[in-house]
Design an enzyme around this catalytic site. Structure first.
Site: not given
Length: 164
Positions: A46-47
């Protein structure tokens, strides 16, 4: 209850190192829009998506006079590797003691697979050229987030230029 700065309030000042261990302070960017986004960890799915999305839109943000800063508890060395690996064009700030995350009220109790722990709640703060919080997003869902931030910045920048 979190001490998250609210829209209209002055953004809390900070001075923390970027990926080159150069101190970056909010005050250095007076008169510019700032996107300050907090994320949990370099090189997680996600990051990585979020950082790449902000990097892809960085020219559009720059055209509006905005500077993007990603903040996580990772070290400056970790940030350097993350930037190189994914060709990121944004500045990453290192907050290993999570002081900035605490100042912005997004260092909170989280739950994952039945375990409780303290961590970064993925959040973004849009700071106006006067240094005030213009908009906030908390518990961010990564998909299309960078575009949502850009759209909000375009809207607010248009209002600001119309009233000046």
């Amino acid at each position: 209850m979190s001490n998250m700065p609210q829209v209209g309030q002055p953004a809390p000042e900070f001075s923390i190192p970027d990926e080159h261990e150069t101190p970056v302070s909010l005050g250095d960017f007076s008169g510019q829009w700032i996107i300050l986004y907090f994320y949990p960890k370099d090189n997680t799915p996600g990051c990585t998506t979020e950082a790449k999305d902000f990097s892809e839109l960085n020219q559009e943000f720059s055209a509006l006079g905005a500077k993007i800063f990603g903040v996580s508890p990772d070290s400056s060395q970790s940030h350097c590797k993350f930037i190189a690996k994914h060709n990121l064009t944004i500045t990453l700030l290192s907050d290993p003691e999570h002081d900035l995350a605490e100042t912005y009220g997004i260092w909170q109790l989280k739950k994952f697979m039945g375990k409780e722990y303290m961590g970064v709640v993925r959040s973004t703060f849009l700071i106006d050229p006067d240094g005030n919080i213009a908009y906030t997003w908390t518990n961010v869902k990564v998909k299309d987030h960078a575009q949502q931030v850009l759209t909000k910045l375009q809207e607010l920048a248009a209002i600001a230029s119309a009233s000046s």
